[in-house]
Enzyme design. Structure first.
Site, PDB file in Angstrom:
ATOM      1  N   ASP A   1       0.857  -1.178   0.000  1.00 46.70           N
ATOM      2  CA  ASP A   1       0.000   0.000   0.000  1.00 46.70           C
ATOM      3  C   ASP A   1       0.901   1.237   0.000  1.00 46.70           C
ATOM      4  OD1 ASP A   1      -2.416   1.624   0.517  1.00 46.70           O
ATOM      5  OD2 ASP A   1      -1.556   1.844   2.521  1.00 46.70           O
TER       6      ASP A   1
ATOM      7  N   ASP B   1      -0.288   5.061   0.977  1.00 43.29           N
ATOM      8  CA  ASP B   1      -0.583   6.015   2.050  1.00 43.29           C
ATOM      9  C   ASP B   1      -0.557   5.339   3.414  1.00 43.29           C
ATOM     10  OD1 ASP B   1      -1.065   8.302   0.374  1.00 43.29           O
ATOM     11  OD2 ASP B   1      -2.977   7.393  -0.195  1.00 43.29           O
TER      12      ASP B   1
END
Length: 268
Positions: A38, A40
């Protein structure tokens, strides 16, 4: 909580199982390994200089502040629903589709330009975690692909790499919401399937684009989509329960999942 720092604290549910997985990945070698991450709050810091860091959506400022306010209002309404323990997953998934769809429409309606993206990133409070660049370099040297899987905005992620790291990595691909701009650099639409926080999975791999193609590098790509799927040992990095689905569709042999705790501490 004077002197409290949880940045280097780790919790392992089954230490023996983890050691066995690490040993298996080492035996198989680099040619069988891939990293799925991922963006953020995973590759980037959740807290920056004692304050909440920004996301690839949150840092964006349109030329028209009215549309920034509208997007903020959507965040304030939908974000609590995203983490509600009482809403069934199917209903929550529909709510996330609504949220992302409305947000993307506001970006188009508000006339977002790529110049605004550049300026937004330049003025943002977003930074990579310590060691991320070194990790990317380590993996690139060993021809190990990295798939950045984000519910954010691919064009902003690329601009963050450009401005904060000042280089690209030929082994890195991005699966995220990608913008389409007209000849004047104005956003007119989005490409492909909408990706939100609850529908990440590797079936969206066909949306992946090598970072180097967008940053101007001329080197070849290490792996195409087919060869990535043949890499059956996976290191999965995320900060949201929805990130556990990023490796769906991949027939893996050994998988290690690493979750990053999002926490803001008051220091007295």
């Amino acid at each position: 909580m004077e002197g409290c720092d949880l940045s280097n604290v780790s919790v392992v549910d089954n230490a023996l199982s983890l050691q066995n997985k690490i040993a298996a990945i080492r035996r198989a070698g680099p040619s069988k390994l891939q990293v799925i991450a991922d963006f953020d709050g995973t590759l980037t810091k959740y807290m920056v200089n004692g304050r909440r860091g920004q996301s690839s959506h949150g840092l964006l400022r349109q030329e028209n502040p009215e549309f920034d306010a509208k997007r903020k209002a959507l965040y304030e309404y939908y974000h609590p629903l995203e983490f509600s323990p009482t809403i069934p997953i199917q209903e929550k998934t529909k709510l996330m589709e609504e949220w992302w769809g409305k947000t993307h429409n506001l970006l188009i309606e508000g006339g977002l330009t790529y110049d605004a993206i550049r300026e937004s990133v330049a003025n943002s409070a977003i930074t990579f975690r310590e060691g991320v660049v070194e990790l990317f370099e380590f993996l690139e040297e060993r021809d190990i692909p990295v798939l950045i899987f984000s519910a954010g905005l691919a064009d902003i992620i690329e601009e963050v790499l450009r401005q904060k790291v000042h280089r690209s990595f030929r082994n890195v691909k991005i699966v995220s919401n990608r913008m389409i701009f007209d000849d004047d650099g104005r956003l007119i639409s989005f490409k492909g399937k909408l990706i939100h926080s609850l529908n990440k999975n590797e079936h969206a791999l066909d949306m992946a684009a090598p970072v180097h193609e967008h940053l101007g590098d001329v080197d070849g790509v290490i792996d195409d989509s087919a060869s990535v799927k043949k890499r059956t040992n996976v290191l999965l990095l995320g900060d949201h329960l929805g990130d556990l689905g990023m490796s769906d569709g991949l027939d893996y042999e050994t998988s290690i999942s690493v979750g990053f705790l999002k926490i803001a501490l008051d220091i007295y």
